[in-house]
Design an enzyme around this catalytic site. Structure first.
Site, PDB file in Angstrom:
ATOM      1  CB  ILE A 201      12.019  17.018  57.429  1.00  0.00           C
ATOM      2  CG1 ILE A 201      10.565  16.558  57.309  1.00  0.00           C
ATOM      3  CG2 ILE A 201      12.809  16.115  58.368  1.00  0.00           C
ATOM      4  CD1 ILE A 201      10.369  15.140  56.868  1.00  0.00           C
ATOM      5  CB  THR A 205      16.199  22.079  54.525  1.00  0.00           C
ATOM      6  OG1 THR A 205      16.621  23.420  54.412  1.00  0.00           O
ATOM      7  CG2 THR A 205      15.048  21.969  55.479  1.00  0.00           C
ATOM      8  CG  HIS A 207      18.255  26.542  53.394  1.00  0.00           C
ATOM      9  ND1 HIS A 207      18.718  25.318  53.004  1.00  0.00           N
ATOM     10  CD2 HIS A 207      17.438  26.944  52.418  1.00  0.00           C
ATOM     11  CE1 HIS A 207      18.192  24.992  51.835  1.00  0.00           C
ATOM     12  NE2 HIS A 207      17.405  25.960  51.462  1.00  0.00           N
ATOM     13  NE  ARG A 246       4.318  17.795  65.196  1.00  0.00           N
ATOM     14  CZ  ARG A 246       5.070  17.066  66.001  1.00  0.00           C
ATOM     15  NH1 ARG A 246       5.418  15.852  65.638  1.00  0.00           N
ATOM     16  NH2 ARG A 246       5.461  17.526  67.171  1.00  0.00           N
TER      17      ARG A 246
END
Ligand code: DLZ
Length: 290
Positions: A201, A205, A207, A246
């Site tokens: 998600i 994060t 990165h 999803r």
């Protein structure tokens, strides 16, 4: 210079507006950005491909919105489920396609059509998983989501005839650790396919891009270098709401889809490998006969 095309339909009132929006959601259309002012509202729905077509002559057009679909029977099912009045039976065209016309809101006739399958004998994998062995790698980060993906994947495999004993589930800490385990399982020679499940998600994060690129690359590389089919059920989402959609809500369950793709790929690989073997053998025989 040209960027896109929008066909705008003015619908009779808010009842029709709601009915059409509900139906298009049910059919899986992606929503664009809606707008609302004191003078009205708009609900855009996106399609992967669009075109504008001018027609001249005597052809009956039936409707001025035409939607090409990949599975007309499913659309017919959605129309029935949504109780759409005025949905006609599927008919054949004179140009190797089938269509049906529906009027989900008064004055808004829509024609759905599908090209008949081409006559060429494409090689496709079927969805029978009997006797196949699967390795599933699931990451624990965002386990609230990934456990749902796992349930979806197990459901798909079991429903397709795979026995419990032929499924191995391996849990890893986060998505970053998926590729290395995928390769370990693939190289063990014990599995016909590897299903990878995870959830990244963006908001969580900084990165995100680096991790998601690395995970995707690693899984793809493992598939290519080991020759074992790997399927990708790693969600890369903007927020938790998207991830939830999803993982079993609006947009289906990507774990289920990844497992189904894995079954199809194993069957497909068996077929294409057999064809390749047969071809190689007949070539050998021919050259011996000379
Ligand atoms: C560190 C991290 C962050 C911030 N976010 C996620 C995420 O959204 N989804 C996920 O699967 N994993 C995340 N991780 C963990 C990394 O994937 C990895 O497990 C750790 O950096 C340890 O190598």
């Amino acid at each position: 210079m040209i960027k896109g095309i929008t066909t705008i339909r003015h619908v009779a009132g808010s009842k029709e507006f709601k009915a059409l929006s509900k139906l298009f959601d049910a059919m899986g259309f992606e929503r664009g950005t809606p707008w609302k002012t004191a003078r009205g509202q708009g609900a855009p729905f996106k399609v992967p491909l669009g075109q504008i077509e001018f027609v001249e002559g005597l052809e009956t057009l039936h409707a001025d919105i035409w939607i090409e679909v990949t599975d007309l029977d499913s659309i017919s099912g959605v129309l029935a489920k949504e109780n759409v009045k005025g949905a006609e039976k599927i008919q054949a065209t004179a140009w190797d396609s089938r269509f049906l016309v529906a009027e989900p809101a008064k004055g808004s006739k829509i024609l759905f059509w599908q090209k008949n399958r081409p006559a060429e004998d494409a090689i496709e994998g079927d969805l029978n998983a009997r006797g196949m062995r699967f390795g599933i790698i699931v990451s624990r980060w965002n386990s609230f989501i990934t456990e749902r993906l796992l349930q979806g994947a197990l459901d798909a495999l079991r429903r397709s005839g795979c026995s419990k004993e032929d499924i191995t589930v391996v849990r890893v800490p986060g998505a970053f650790e998926i590729p290395s385990q995928a390769r370990t399982l693939a190289e063990s020679g014990k599995y016909d396919a590897i299903v990878t499940l995870g959830c990244l998600i963006r908001g969580e994060t900084t990165h995100y891009e680096h991790i998601s690129t690395e995970v995707t690359r690693g899984i793809g590389q493992s598939a290519q270098e080991t020759g074992v089919p790997h399927t990708y059920g790693v969600l890369t989402c903007e927020n938790l709401e998207q991830a939830l959609d999803r993982a079993g809500l609006k947009a289906g369950n990507k774990g289920f889809e990844a497992a189904t793709s894995a079954i199809e790929m194993v069957n497909l690989q068996r077929k294409t490998q057999n064809r390749a073997k047969t071809k190689a053998m007949s070539k050998k025989k021919k050259s011996k006969g000379r």
